[in-house]
Scaffold this motif. Structure first.
Motif, PDB file in Angstrom:
ATOM      1  N   LEU A  96       0.827  -1.210   0.000  1.00 37.13           N
ATOM      2  CA  LEU A  96       0.000   0.000   0.000  1.00 37.13           C
ATOM      3  C   LEU A  96       0.863   1.262   0.000  1.00 37.13           C
ATOM      4  CD1 LEU A  96      -2.778  -1.060   2.541  1.00 37.13           C
ATOM      5  CD2 LEU A  96      -2.946  -0.964   0.044  1.00 37.13           C
ATOM      6  N   VAL A  97       1.901   1.280   0.831  1.00 38.73           N
ATOM      7  CA  VAL A  97       2.754   2.461   0.894  1.00 38.73           C
ATOM      8  C   VAL A  97       3.534   2.618  -0.403  1.00 38.73           C
ATOM      9  CG1 VAL A  97       4.717   3.517   2.070  1.00 38.73           C
ATOM     10  CG2 VAL A  97       2.919   2.408   3.404  1.00 38.73           C
ATOM     11  N   GLY A  98       4.049   1.508  -0.940  1.00 34.96           N
ATOM     12  CA  GLY A  98       4.784   1.571  -2.197  1.00 34.96           C
ATOM     13  C   GLY A  98       3.915   2.097  -3.329  1.00 34.96           C
ATOM     14  N   PHE A  99       2.690   1.578  -3.419  1.00 37.53           N
ATOM     15  CA  PHE A  99       1.780   2.041  -4.467  1.00 37.53           C
ATOM     16  C   PHE A  99       1.397   3.504  -4.247  1.00 37.53           C
ATOM     17  CE2 PHE A  99      -2.467   2.780  -6.193  1.00 37.53           C
ATOM     18  CZ  PHE A  99      -2.293   2.359  -7.507  1.00 37.53           C
ATOM     19  N   GLY A 100       1.107   3.876  -2.993  1.00 37.33           N
ATOM     20  CA  GLY A 100       0.706   5.253  -2.712  1.00 37.33           C
ATOM     21  C   GLY A 100       1.815   6.249  -2.984  1.00 37.33           C
ATOM     22  N   LEU A 101       3.051   5.911  -2.577  1.00 35.78           N
ATOM     23  CA  LEU A 101       4.169   6.819  -2.814  1.00 35.78           C
ATOM     24  C   LEU A 101       4.458   6.949  -4.300  1.00 35.78           C
ATOM     25  CD1 LEU A 101       6.467   8.575  -1.771  1.00 35.78           C
ATOM     26  CD2 LEU A 101       7.849   6.507  -1.477  1.00 35.78           C
ATOM     27  N   SER A 102       4.419   5.828  -5.025  1.00 37.17           N
ATOM     28  CA  SER A 102       4.659   5.879  -6.468  1.00 37.17           C
ATOM     29  C   SER A 102       3.562   6.670  -7.169  1.00 37.17           C
ATOM     30  CB  SER A 102       4.733   4.459  -7.036  1.00 37.17           C
ATOM     31  OG  SER A 102       5.014   4.489  -8.416  1.00 37.17           O
ATOM     32  N   ALA A 103       2.309   6.464  -6.731  1.00 41.46           N
ATOM     33  CA  ALA A 103       1.201   7.215  -7.337  1.00 41.46           C
ATOM     34  C   ALA A 103       1.350   8.710  -7.083  1.00 41.46           C
ATOM     35  CB  ALA A 103      -0.133   6.711  -6.782  1.00 41.46           C
TER      36      ALA A 103
END
Length: 377
Positions: A131-138
């Motif tokens: 979730l954090v990886g996807f959110g930061l990349s987004a």
């Protein structure tokens, strides 16, 4: 290549500056959560700080000249990376050397430390890493898509959903790899003996002094900057801003006085509070002893350094003497202990006896660690 090296240096410099600001809170939290401060864990937190700033610098910097930007499109096809890999496989004998493949691998590797830090430092698992990886990349991709949230008229870097997929994959991979770290070293749980007294070492005393130096230096900067902003935007006295005398006067007086108030109220400086130390006892009345403890500490040096004439030389001399005394006096009590007549002890001691030993443990509680025992990391 030169730009990449410059961005790396920028990340290290920014990480150092932010680390200086966060050092005192980090030390205070470590002593209260884990009972002490370990070198390994401190270096790991420093690496995480530099990493997060590196993510920012490598993905968003350098900002282009607004008059020279070229608007770019977007890639909304999540399977485009499959086509890229197929192209690389069909183009070279070694597809791993193809720029398309290397770009995908680098996007994965870029977020591997994120998943690692989330588990080892934050105690969070694969789902959080995803979730954090996807959110930061987004967030990064959206920042690029919006031209840094409207700072530029259009996107100057491609919004690519493939980057979001590969970044998220990297965070998950990092979380899986972090499983090699023993469970007891993950996260920052409350240590069962965190409230027990620890040996008062000279290294601990040096950390307290460093916290005081960094804290009062930051306070000087904050007071000076706040004064200049107040004169500029509230008072409207531009001449006073340019002259700088008011800001210099307040920044030289307010922080040492603030340190004095803290010591008079608590008996401890900011550094003492951070590392759970205190000065206690002695033949003098407590208020007078605390004033002398303040005069012999970092704030006393700072105030002396602002005096005209030989003030700065005197401050440097006293600072040097203070550092020497930390390593030559009992338990590192140093100049504050000599001037005030107080002894230095762990603030968690209850009814400590004078001398090198710690007080007996309360019934039903584990005995404090012996001198030389390792702190939890």
């Amino acid at each position: 290549m030169d730009d990449q090296i410059t961005l790396g240096i920028l990340a290290i410099v920014l990480g150092t500056l932010v680390g200086v600001v966060l050092f005192v809170p980090f030390v205070a939290i470590s002593y209260r959560r884990r009972g002490g401060l370990s070198l390994g864990r401190s270096l790991l937190w420093a690496a995480a700080l530099v990493y997060f700033l590196a993510i920012w610098t490598y993905t968003l910097l350098p900002l282009p000249d607004p008059d020279a930007i070229r608007c770019v499109g977007t890639n909304l096809d999540p399977l485009a990376l499959v086509d890229d890999v197929r192209t690389a496989v069909g183009r070279l004998d070694n597809p791993w050397l193809d720029p398309l493949t290397l770009q995908l691998l680098l996007n994965v590797l870029l977020f591997v430390p994120l998943g690692f830090f989330l588990r080892v430092l934050g105690g969070r698992g694969i789902l959080t890493a995803l979730l954090v990886g996807f959110g930061l990349s987004a967030f990064i991709e959206t920042t690029q898509l919006t031209g840094v949230w409207g700072l530029y008229p259009c996107a100057y870097r491609v919004f690519d959903v493939d980057d979001m997929l590969t970044n998220t994959t990297g965070a998950v991979v990092g979380s899986i790899l972090s499983l090699v770290v023993p469970r007891r070293h993950r996260g920052m749980p409350q240590a069962p003996d965190a409230d027990q007294p620890r040996p008062v070492t000279r290294g601990r005393r040096v950390i307290a002094m460093l916290c005081d130096v960094l804290g009062i230096t930051l306070a000087v900067s904050v007071v000076g900057t706040a004064t200049q902003l107040w004169l500029q935007f509230v008072v409207g006295d531009r001449q006073a801003v340019l002259d700088g005398q008011i800001a210099d006067a307040l920044s030289s007086i307010v922080p040492p006085i603030a340190w004095l108030v803290v010591i008079l109220v608590t008996g401890r400086s900011v550094g003492d509070l951070a590392v759970q130390l205190r000065y206690r006892g002695g033949p003098l009345p407590a208020p007078l002893a605390r004033v002398l403890r303040w005069a012999g500490g970092v704030s006393g040096w700072v105030l002396l350094g602002y005096l005209p004439g030989w003030g700065q030389l005197g401050a440097l001399l006293i600072a040097g003497v203070s550092i020497v005394l930390v390593f030559t006096t009992a338990r590192g009590r140093g100049l504050p202990g000599i001037l005030s007549g107080m002894r230095l002890e762990d603030a968690r001691e209850d009814g400590a006896v004078q001398g090198e030993g710690v007080s007996p443990a309360r019934p039903g509680t584990p005995a404090p660690p012996r001198r030389g025992s390792r702190h939890p990391d």
